[in-house]
Design an enzyme around this catalytic site. Sequence first.
Site, PDB file in Angstrom:
ATOM      1  N   GLY A 113       0.804  -1.229   0.000  1.00  0.00           N
ATOM      2  CA  GLY A 113       0.000   0.000   0.000  1.00  0.00           C
ATOM      3  C   GLY A 113       0.831   1.270   0.000  1.00  0.00           C
ATOM      4  O   GLY A 113       1.551   1.553  -0.956  1.00  0.00           O
ATOM      5  N   GLU A 169      -9.646  -7.694  -0.740  1.00  0.00           N
ATOM      6  CA  GLU A 169      -9.824  -7.895  -2.172  1.00  0.00           C
ATOM      7  C   GLU A 169     -11.301  -8.202  -2.452  1.00  0.00           C
ATOM      8  O   GLU A 169     -12.041  -8.616  -1.543  1.00  0.00           O
ATOM      9  CB  GLU A 169      -8.983  -9.094  -2.639  1.00  0.00           C
ATOM     10  N   LYS A 222       2.695 -10.589  -3.550  1.00  0.00           N
ATOM     11  CA  LYS A 222       3.533  -9.418  -3.282  1.00  0.00           C
ATOM     12  C   LYS A 222       4.970  -9.845  -3.014  1.00  0.00           C
ATOM     13  O   LYS A 222       5.923  -9.204  -3.472  1.00  0.00           O
ATOM     14  CB  LYS A 222       2.977  -8.643  -2.078  1.00  0.00           C
TER      15      LYS A 222
HETATM   16  P1  NAP Z   1     -12.784  -2.132  -5.978  1.00  0.00           P
HETATM   17  O1  NAP Z   1     -13.157  -1.232  -4.866  1.00  0.00           O
HETATM   18  O2  NAP Z   1     -13.492  -3.425  -6.151  1.00  0.00           O
HETATM   19  O3  NAP Z   1     -12.894  -1.282  -7.337  1.00  0.00           O
HETATM   20  C1  NAP Z   1     -12.727  -1.854  -8.594  1.00  0.00           C
HETATM   21  C2  NAP Z   1     -13.120  -0.851  -9.661  1.00  0.00           C
HETATM   22  O4  NAP Z   1     -12.949  -1.464 -10.928  1.00  0.00           O
HETATM   23  C3  NAP Z   1     -14.580  -0.415  -9.580  1.00  0.00           C
HETATM   24  O5  NAP Z   1     -14.670   0.971  -9.807  1.00  0.00           O
HETATM   25  C4  NAP Z   1     -15.247  -1.164 -10.720  1.00  0.00           C
HETATM   26  O6  NAP Z   1     -16.333  -0.472 -11.319  1.00  0.00           O
HETATM   27  C5  NAP Z   1     -14.118  -1.228 -11.711  1.00  0.00           C
HETATM   28  N1  NAP Z   1     -14.281  -2.338 -12.650  1.00  0.00           N
HETATM   29  C6  NAP Z   1     -14.410  -3.648 -12.378  1.00  0.00           C
HETATM   30  N2  NAP Z   1     -14.546  -4.357 -13.522  1.00  0.00           N
HETATM   31  C7  NAP Z   1     -14.494  -3.445 -14.523  1.00  0.00           C
HETATM   32  C8  NAP Z   1     -14.586  -3.542 -15.916  1.00  0.00           C
HETATM   33  N3  NAP Z   1     -14.770  -4.704 -16.529  1.00  0.00           N
HETATM   34  N4  NAP Z   1     -14.482  -2.401 -16.647  1.00  0.00           N
HETATM   35  C9  NAP Z   1     -14.308  -1.195 -16.058  1.00  0.00           C
HETATM   36  N5  NAP Z   1     -14.210  -1.052 -14.720  1.00  0.00           N
HETATM   37  C10 NAP Z   1     -14.306  -2.168 -13.976  1.00  0.00           C
HETATM   38  O7  NAP Z   1     -11.232  -2.484  -5.908  1.00  0.00           O
HETATM   39  P2  NAP Z   1     -10.079  -1.686  -5.145  1.00  0.00           P
HETATM   40  O8  NAP Z   1     -10.085  -2.074  -3.718  1.00  0.00           O
HETATM   41  O9  NAP Z   1     -10.118  -0.273  -5.524  1.00  0.00           O
HETATM   42  O10 NAP Z   1      -8.787  -2.411  -5.783  1.00  0.00           O
HETATM   43  C11 NAP Z   1      -8.370  -2.129  -7.092  1.00  0.00           C
HETATM   44  C12 NAP Z   1      -7.003  -2.791  -7.289  1.00  0.00           C
HETATM   45  O11 NAP Z   1      -6.085  -2.240  -6.357  1.00  0.00           O
HETATM   46  C13 NAP Z   1      -7.003  -4.291  -7.034  1.00  0.00           C
HETATM   47  O12 NAP Z   1      -6.120  -4.893  -7.922  1.00  0.00           O
HETATM   48  C14 NAP Z   1      -6.472  -4.416  -5.614  1.00  0.00           C
HETATM   49  O13 NAP Z   1      -5.779  -5.612  -5.387  1.00  0.00           O
HETATM   50  C15 NAP Z   1      -5.496  -3.257  -5.571  1.00  0.00           C
HETATM   51  N6  NAP Z   1      -5.220  -2.710  -4.248  1.00  0.00           N
HETATM   52  C16 NAP Z   1      -6.251  -2.433  -3.409  1.00  0.00           C
HETATM   53  C17 NAP Z   1      -5.957  -1.855  -2.179  1.00  0.00           C
HETATM   54  C18 NAP Z   1      -7.035  -1.507  -1.194  1.00  0.00           C
HETATM   55  O14 NAP Z   1      -6.729  -1.115  -0.079  1.00  0.00           O
HETATM   56  N7  NAP Z   1      -8.315  -1.635  -1.571  1.00  0.00           N
HETATM   57  C19 NAP Z   1      -4.638  -1.584  -1.816  1.00  0.00           C
HETATM   58  C20 NAP Z   1      -3.608  -1.882  -2.711  1.00  0.00           C
HETATM   59  C21 NAP Z   1      -3.918  -2.467  -3.934  1.00  0.00           C
HETATM   60  P3  NAP Z   1     -17.675  -0.149 -10.472  1.00  0.00           P
HETATM   61  O15 NAP Z   1     -17.274   0.877  -9.467  1.00  0.00           O
HETATM   62  O16 NAP Z   1     -18.610   0.390 -11.474  1.00  0.00           O
HETATM   63  O17 NAP Z   1     -18.091  -1.445  -9.858  1.00  0.00           O
HETATM   64  N1  HSE Z   2      -6.274  -6.598   0.111  1.00  0.00           N
HETATM   65  C1  HSE Z   2      -4.978  -6.036   0.253  1.00  0.00           C
HETATM   66  C2  HSE Z   2      -4.587  -6.038   1.705  1.00  0.00           C
HETATM   67  C3  HSE Z   2      -4.971  -4.637  -0.285  1.00  0.00           C
HETATM   68  O1  HSE Z   2      -5.457  -6.232   2.558  1.00  0.00           O
HETATM   69  O2  HSE Z   2      -3.408  -5.863   2.009  1.00  0.00           O
HETATM   70  C4  HSE Z   2      -3.587  -4.045  -0.326  1.00  0.00           C
HETATM   71  O3  HSE Z   2      -2.800  -4.680  -1.290  1.00  0.00           O
END
Ligand code: NAP
Ligand code: HSE
Length: 431
Positions: A135, A191, A206
């Site tokens: 992160g 996730e 990771k």
């Molecule tokens: P999320 O809240 O589920 O958001 C995913 C986004 O992608 C949503 O806006 C969704 O649209 C959009 N989406 C999904 N399928 C799509 C498609 N076919 N075409 C266009 N848009 C699409 O996920 P997130 O937590 O932000 O995570 C995103 C990435 O960052 C992941 O790979 C995750 O592993 C990584 N990550 C997350 C965190 C964390 O703390 N959450 C930290 C580090 C890394 P809608 O909004 O319309 O549903």
């Molecule tokens: N799902 C992941 C976590 C988001 O909990 O660490 C950050 O990569």
Amino acid sequence: MSEPVRVGVVGMGTVGSGVVRVLDRSADHIQRQAGRPIIVEQVVVRDAGKQRDVAVPGNRISTDLAAVADDPAIAVAAMLVGGLEPARSMTIELLRKGKDVVTANKALLAEHGPELFAVAREAGRSIAFEAAIAGGIPIVAAIAECLAANRIKSIRGILNGTSNFILTRMEEEGSDYAEVLALAQAEGYAEADPTMDVDGTDATQKLALLAHLAFGSWVPWGMIPRVGLETIDQELLRFADELGYRIRVVADASRGADSLAMQVGPTLVRKGTPLAETRGAFNAVSVVGDAVGPLFFHGLGAGELPTASAVVADIIDTVVGRAAITFRTTGMLEADTPAASLTGGSSSRYLLRLHVTDRPGVLADLTNVLGSEGISIASVIQHQTAAGTAAVPLVIMTHSCEATAIARAVATLDQQPAVQAATSCLPVLDD
Ligand code: NAP
Ligand code: HSE
């Protein structure tokens, strides 16, 4: 004033919303850092009609990737859609259409990195992925740039915020596993499929990427031994506490003479040490370099703004040209990347938790199994239980032994008639 740089944000969930928020609220500061204004030109999501708590600039929101990929004014795409498909195809499309890509998707890079980095090279574009690992902690930049003079000896850390959040809530508040997992999901840490968090997949992916940055070789994440936190219950947490430890999901990679030792799983960490004091959604990474010695990084590993901090830094790096240089110098997953061989794990002390029939001779039978593998016992705990209890918990702390020896011993223990359930076996870290 210099021409603004136009960014496409693909995916506006937890992370994408944070990116839009930070680019908006810190616009002046970011302009000074980048030398030019950075503006969100277009957002692409799955459902354009969804209610969102962040305003989409100019209401330019679409469900069609072409709105970013085919817009020649957009130079950088923040690819913040999770999972493998369509994230893989979308990333390839963006690169081939000439966009530099910034992503937080570690599953995508761990699974399809060789292909995606090759496409980026062919297209003369860069992929930056600081947000994909730990992160808000700038560990990619630290290893790829600041520690470039070092031969890295080891990396050890807590790389999944969700599992650390769950473990510390269970430990500190006695919370129920399912209840805290739901809270982690509500906070945006987990996730879309939280199995990836709790079964150790996310931390392992990771670790594979970090190990590649640190050691230059590549171990496919699926080859790294991995244990999830589903095996941890309140009883184990209480025994760990009694012995002076906390339980954390630790990801470990160290360099041997001609191989790597890598593993991910619940580990006893001594109270008062930095890993034991890493709580909630915080992550921690300790790195040992041959010149710099030991370093320790600590910060929020998940959540909207900490992750956006890393994504926006990568966007700025892309705009000023640093990302292209780092992408070239790190040579991520080039075709000649050596495959590393894995050793069976290094020596450690272990905690064994068994559920056994409470009858004479059982302890002797169990200690014989350990003795026959050359494993020496440091201490044993069995609390008195009411007469007639079917299975009593028994905890054995070993002296240091080989990972292969303890694995064989556990397999034999689980076949003993007195052993009523699968034995829990956790490595112990004392420093
Ligand atoms: P999320 O809240 O589920 O958001 C995913 C986004 O992608 C949503 O806006 C969704 O649209 C959009 N989406 C999904 N399928 C799509 C498609 N076919 N075409 C266009 N848009 C699409 O996920 P997130 O937590 O932000 O995570 C995103 C990435 O960052 C992941 O790979 C995750 O592993 C990584 N990550 C997350 C965190 C964390 O703390 N959450 C930290 C580090 C890394 P809608 O909004 O319309 O549903
Ligand atoms: N799902 C992941 C976590 C988001 O909990 O660490 C950050 O990569």
